[in-house]
Structure formats: C-alpha cells, structure tokens
Design an enzyme around this catalytic site. Structure first.
Site, PDB file in Angstrom:
ATOM      1  N   ARG B  13       0.699  -1.380   0.223  1.00  0.00           N
ATOM      2  CA  ARG B  13       0.223  -0.248  -0.462  1.00  0.00           C
ATOM      3  C   ARG B  13       0.577   1.075   0.152  1.00  0.00           C
ATOM      4  NH1 ARG B  13      -2.104   1.154   5.928  1.00  0.00           N
ATOM      5  NH2 ARG B  13      -0.047  -0.574   7.785  1.00  0.00           N
ATOM      6  N   SER B  40      -4.313   4.564   5.681  1.00  0.00           N
ATOM      7  CA  SER B  40      -4.613   3.247   5.593  1.00  0.00           C
ATOM      8  C   SER B  40      -4.031   3.323   4.103  1.00  0.00           C
ATOM      9  CB  SER B  40      -5.957   2.737   5.578  1.00  0.00           C
ATOM     10  OG  SER B  40      -6.201   3.247   7.206  1.00  0.00           O
ATOM     11  N   GLU B  61     -18.667   4.966   0.417  1.00  0.00           N
ATOM     12  CA  GLU B  61     -18.101   4.777  -1.375  1.00  0.00           C
ATOM     13  C   GLU B  61     -18.964   4.472  -2.382  1.00  0.00           C
ATOM     14  OE1 GLU B  61     -18.322   2.780   1.647  1.00  0.00           O
ATOM     15  OE2 GLU B  61     -17.057   2.943   2.835  1.00  0.00           O
ATOM     16  N   PHE B  86     -14.655  -3.238   0.076  1.00  0.00           N
ATOM     17  CA  PHE B  86     -15.769  -1.372   0.218  1.00  0.00           C
ATOM     18  C   PHE B  86     -14.814  -0.956  -1.493  1.00  0.00           C
ATOM     19  CE2 PHE B  86     -14.173  -0.833   4.624  1.00  0.00           C
ATOM     20  CZ  PHE B  86     -14.730  -1.206   5.092  1.00  0.00           C
ATOM     21  N   HIS B 112      -5.550  -3.356   1.612  1.00  0.00           N
ATOM     22  CA  HIS B 112      -5.806  -4.374   2.977  1.00  0.00           C
ATOM     23  C   HIS B 112      -6.888  -5.281   2.513  1.00  0.00           C
ATOM     24  CE1 HIS B 112      -5.396  -1.241   5.107  1.00  0.00           C
ATOM     25  NE2 HIS B 112      -4.888  -1.919   6.364  1.00  0.00           N
ATOM     26  N   ASP B 120      -8.293  -7.305  12.137  1.00  0.00           N
ATOM     27  CA  ASP B 120      -9.806  -7.237  12.044  1.00  0.00           C
ATOM     28  C   ASP B 120     -10.742  -8.462  11.282  1.00  0.00           C
ATOM     29  OD1 ASP B 120      -9.368  -4.379  12.164  1.00  0.00           O
ATOM     30  OD2 ASP B 120      -9.181  -3.836  10.582  1.00  0.00           O
ATOM     31  N   ARG B 170      -1.995  -5.045   3.003  1.00  0.00           N
ATOM     32  CA  ARG B 170      -1.548  -4.090   4.098  1.00  0.00           C
ATOM     33  C   ARG B 170      -0.076  -4.800   4.430  1.00  0.00           C
ATOM     34  NH1 ARG B 170      -3.766  -5.677  10.156  1.00  0.00           N
ATOM     35  NH2 ARG B 170      -2.421  -3.997  10.856  1.00  0.00           N
TER      36      ARG B 170
END
Lengths: 282, 317
Positions: B13, B40, B61, B86, B112, B120, B170
């Site tokens: 990322r 992020s 989104e 998303f 991610h 998560d 990530r």
C-alpha cells in the site's frame, strides 16, 4: 401565452406521441414516467440547455450536461435527443429492438450520441453528476450539470450520500430535479415507502429547494430560470418537479398501472387520440 | 535458478501511495478520491501536495464510485482509494453500471486485500474481489507482488484508457523486484525458468512461490515461477508456453479458490491444453482474526503449501 411557450408545448406533444409509438412498437418499456416529464424534457433540450447536438463529445466541455438517473424514462429522453439532432429521428423506431443503440435503459456501449453514462439501476446518477460538476470546476468550465431523478428513486441510500456530498463540498453548478409524480412500480410512493417531507429533507441536507408544476410549460421555464439564477452561490439546487404519471393520456393518469406496461393496439389508438401530430412522426 | 533477495520488507500500500504521487506529478489529469481511509491507503502525501485534486467523500463508497465515473467525463483520471471489500462487494452495482458498462477511465485502488488484513477479521478480509472484478466486461484486474511493483503499477494504469482494479495489501512483505522495472499491463513475468512444474502466483504469494522454488530445487525439482500481476487480461501465451514445457501447474493466490487466478488459469488450460493442475487458495471459507503470518499458514497460503501441491501435481503427470 407567449409564442415560445406555445412552440415548446407543441414539441412536448410530439414527444408524447414518440413515447407512445416507441413503447407500443417495442411492446415493452415505460410510458408513464416520460409522458409526465415530456414538458420538462422539451424545455430542457429545446430551450434551457447550452449544448451541441450536432457535435456530441463525451467530455461535454463548454456545454451544459444532462444526466438521466431514472433511466427508465429513456423513451422521452431519446425523443428529445433525436429531435434536437443528436441522431436521426428515424432511429427511434429501433427502441428496445435487437442491435439498437436505443437500449431499454440508456447506455454508452453502443455509442448513442447524447448519453454519457449508463443508468437504470437507480440511485447512481446524482453521484455521477457530482463528479461531472467537480470536473467542470477543475476545468474552469462555467457550464451547468443537470440531473433528473425519480421520486421512488429517493428510497435509494446513494441519493442521500450524493446529497450530503454536494452540499458539503458546495457544488453550486449542479441542478437536481426530482420527478415527483407520487407513483412507482408497486403503487403510490407513500404506500410503498413514504418519503416524508421531501422538501424539508433536501433543505436539511443543505440544498436550495424549488417547486415546479412540471406539466405547466410556463412554470417549467420560470422555475428552470430561477434555478439557474441560484447557481454559483456555494449551494446546490434541487427542483421538486410535480408531474402526473401518464400525463395527457386520460386513462393512464392517476394510477401507477402504466409505469412499465406498453399499451395494446386498441389502447394505443385511444392514447394517440389525445395528441396532435405537431412536428411530424418519426 | 535465480536467487531473489530483499533489503527490507515493505507494504504494497505504501508503494501505491508513492506511485500515485509519481503519476500525479507528471499527469495533471490524475485526481484522487478516498472514503475516510487516507492514512491506510497512504494517500496523505497526495492530499497535501494536490489539495485541489483530492476529494474526501466520507464513508460513502457507492457515492465515491459514481463521482469517479462523473470525473472521467470531464477528462480526469480518478484513483479511488478504500479497502478491497469496500472497493468491490459493497459497490459492485455502481462499478458494474457507472464504470465497467459505461467504460469509464476509473482506477479502483483497493488496499487491505485478502486474509493478511489480519486482526480485523473476516468482515474486512476480502477474498472474493478478483473473482467479482474479472467477471466484469471491460475491467482490467491487476495484483502486483511487492512494494516496488505496486508503485510501478500505480503509475502504469494512468496510461491505460479504461477501468482498472488495482489490488494490494496491508502487511510488510519482502520487497524484491527491481525498482526501475517498468510495469507492463498484461505481461506475466517469468521469475525463474524451470522444466518440471509451472507455478503461477499473484500478489503476496509470489514471494512464497519463490521460497517454494528454492525448497524444490534442493530436491532436484526445477520449478518455473511466474508472477501473474495482471489477472485480466491474462497472459495466455506465457501460461501456455510454460505448461508446454513443464506439463503441470500450480496456482497460488490470497483469494478464494473460486473465481480467482486459479480459475483463470484452469480455464485457459481446459480450453487450450488440458494439464494437471493444483490450486493454492482459501478453500471456500471465510477468514478470521489473527496475525497475517499466522493466518497465511493456517489457511494454507505459504511456501510449504505450494511445495505440497507441487508434489501432488507431479504425481498426476
């Protein structure tokens, strides 16, 4: 009544003939909504929009842009696109038929001039219009972006995401319009899922809200003028366009029955009796 | 066999964030949108340097995808940034109608991705995105393998006209590709030539495939390791040339076994050259919380798992 209003009313009458002939010929489609919005379509495309029908460009630089979020009103939109010169009006006869550029719901895939994004799955058009308005701002293009939605479409959450964004980002080159005919596929909007106080909802989201009698050409022109004059004030503008679904066809008004149903031959003849051929059929 | 080494581990990322900055500095049409995840996605530097070309849309989104489609109409090249789940599942219809069907020049940049999102848990561990995106007509699907390649890919997609899905992740992983290597959409990269088995890997699994190749080499097995960074359009020619030589294949990806790279490769093999093949992927189940490395091991997405599948497929030759 001014000469201009008389001319635009004649155009709207022909648009209504086109809508009925297209939907009847295809034996499918949505006659009710576009019949109600024929006056608005005629006013926008023949009077209000600054646009170049003969030289369609996808980027629309130096022009006003129009997005039809409630894509099922395609028959009415195609009629004014053809009659302002985006394509030959004879092509209207291909509506919804195999190999046509006039898809059931508007699309760019076949390259129909005048269409800049596909629509039909509801709730998406205002977001696209916001993006197009932002691009105009970045490009220092002072022209306006218009977006027509349905009232049933207000049940989609994405509409309110876009409403929040446009006000929060002070998008003031954008005019939203809501076809407020009170009908949707399953019945009256207030029975299917009440919208509550739509005027207050949009106002509370930070939009300037206007009302329009969408089946009165003088009021259509007056309100569109007012909306334009309100642009550039760090606030988006939305017009509640009060229309009657199926407007002009006696037996199609006052019901949701003709949202998405074509007339049969006998009904078609009766419906056409309501409208004089003003500009010549396609 | 070429030995690949790395100086440090880096996240893909952050490669994206640098690549976005690279391309924005040379191409004024590039704009960025983000749905409340600028940190992020490593889009903060872009936001600071180009505040007028950055649009924070909040946690919305669907709206972001529509706005991006609209921006292309005015000639902009929008890069949307949010997590992979998303970026795809949540907004599939918006992508389908307003972007893919409408052929809009939107770059959907998804961080991610996969199980290495980690702690998560399964709600955020998108393992179906490659499948969803490659099913859409007009969509190009890119899954680079490390930081340097993600940076190069973020630059390259601006030159390509059309919708792109760019998938990255990530965790910090070995950064082993040459930073000067240009990214060519649709051209697979043969990292090691071999004669016994073809290993087609994408994303974080490319390094695992190299590690597997090393272990196999010690056992006298010559694996051909190919980095499939573009899953659609797939480099069919390179895939077929490789299995022509090796006669068997293993695919490796951080994705469900259904719909991803393995599906894409096996479809090519079934149609043009039926070949024994095994798939390293998540076996039709959701993920869970845990550290990325632990999850990769538990869900069978490691060098060891690739070696096992290679041994199985060799028996079927």
């Amino acid at each position: 009544m001014g000469k201009e209003v008389i001319e635009l009313k004649k155009i709207a009458t022909q648009v209504r003939r086109d809508i009925l002939r297209m939907v009847h010929a295809a034996q499918s489609g949505h006659p009710g909504g576009p019949l109600g919005c024929a006056d608005l379509f005629a006013a926008l495309y023949f009077k209000v929009l600054k646009h170049n029908p003969k030289r369609f460009s996808m980027d629309g630089e130096g022009e006003d842009l129009f997005f039809l979020s409630n894509g099922h009103l395609s028959a009415g939109w195609y009629s004014v696109l053809a009659r302002t010169g985006y394509f030959d009006k004879r092509e209207l006869s291909t509506f919804r038929k195999i190999d046509t550029r006039l898809q059931g719901h508007p699309a760019t895939e076949e390259g129909l001039p005048g269409v800049r994004v596909a629509s039909g799955s509801l709730g998406q058009g205002l977001s696209v219009a916001c993006g197009a308005a932002l691009a105009k701002r970045l490009n220092n293009d002072p022209h306006l972006v218009y977006c027509l939605m349905g009232d049933g479409e207000q049940q989609e959450g994405q509409v309110w995401e876009a409403a929040m964004f446009a006000a929060g980002r002070q998008i003031d080159n954008l005019i939203g319009m809501i076809d407020y005919n009170g009908q949707q596929i399953d019945g009256a909007v207030d029975d299917v899922m009440p919208l509550g106080n739509l005027q207050a909802k949009w106002a509370s989201f930070g939009w300037k809200v206007l009302d329009m009698d969408g089946n009165n050409m003088e009021d259509v022109l007056k309100t569109l003028d007012k909306a334009k004059s309100l642009c550039g004030n760090k606030q988006p503008v939305v017009i509640l366009v009060h229309t009657e679904m199926g407007y002009g066809v006696d037996f199609m008004m006052g019901t949701h029955e003709w949202h998405g149903k074509p007339p049969n031959d006998e009904q078609f003849e009766r419906a056409m009796d309501n409208f004089e051929e003003t500009l010549g059929d396609y | 066999m070429k030995e690949y080494t790395f100086e440090e581990k880096k996240d893909t990322r952050s490669g994206f964030g640098l690549g976005l900055l690279d391309v924005a500095r040379t191409n004024p049409d590039v704009v960025g949108l983000c749905a409340d995840l600028t940190g992020s996605l490593n889009m903060v530097a872009f936001q600071k340097e180009f505040p007028d070309r950055f649009f924070q849309v909040g946690i919305a989104e669907a709206n972001m995808m529509g706005i991006a489609a609209g921006l292309t109409i005015g000639g902009k090249i929008p890069y949307t940034g949010t997590f992979a789940n998303f970026s795809t599942g949540r907004v599939y219809d918006q992508i389908r109608q307003s972007i893919a069907y409408s052929k809009k020049n939107v770059k959907i940049c998804a961080s991610h991705a996969g199980i290495t999102l980690g702690e998560d848990g399964a709600t955020h561990q998108m393992l179906e995105d490659i499948g969803m995106m490659r099913m859409l007509p007009n969509m190009t699907v890119i899954s680079p393998c490390d930081h340097n390649q993600t940076r190069a890919a973020a630059v390259a997609i601006a030159e390509y006209q059309g919708p792109v899905y760019l998938r990255f992740g990530r965790p910090k992983v070995p950064n082993f590709t040459d930073p000067g290597e240009p990214f060519r959409i649709g051209e697979a990269v043969v990292l090691n030539e071999g004669t016994d088995v073809s290993i087609f890997a994408t994303g974080h699994l490319v390094w695992e495939a190299l590690e597997a190749g090393k272990a196999l080499f010690k056992d006298g097995i010559r694996a051909e390791i190919i980095n499939i960074h573009t899953i659609k359009p797939l480099d069919v020619k390179t895939v077929l040339q490789s299995v022509e030589k090796t006669g068997c294949a293993v695919s490796a990806e951080e994705h469900q076994v259904h719909g991803g790279l393995g599906d894409a490769i096996s479809q090519v093999l079934a149609r043009y050259r039926p070949t024994p093949m095994e798939l390293v992927a998540v076996n039709d189940r959701f993920g869970e919380s845990g550290k990325p490395a632990e999850l990769m091991e538990k869900y069978g997405l490691s060098a060891r798992a690739i070696v096992e599948k290679v041994m199985q497929v060799l028996q079927r030759k």
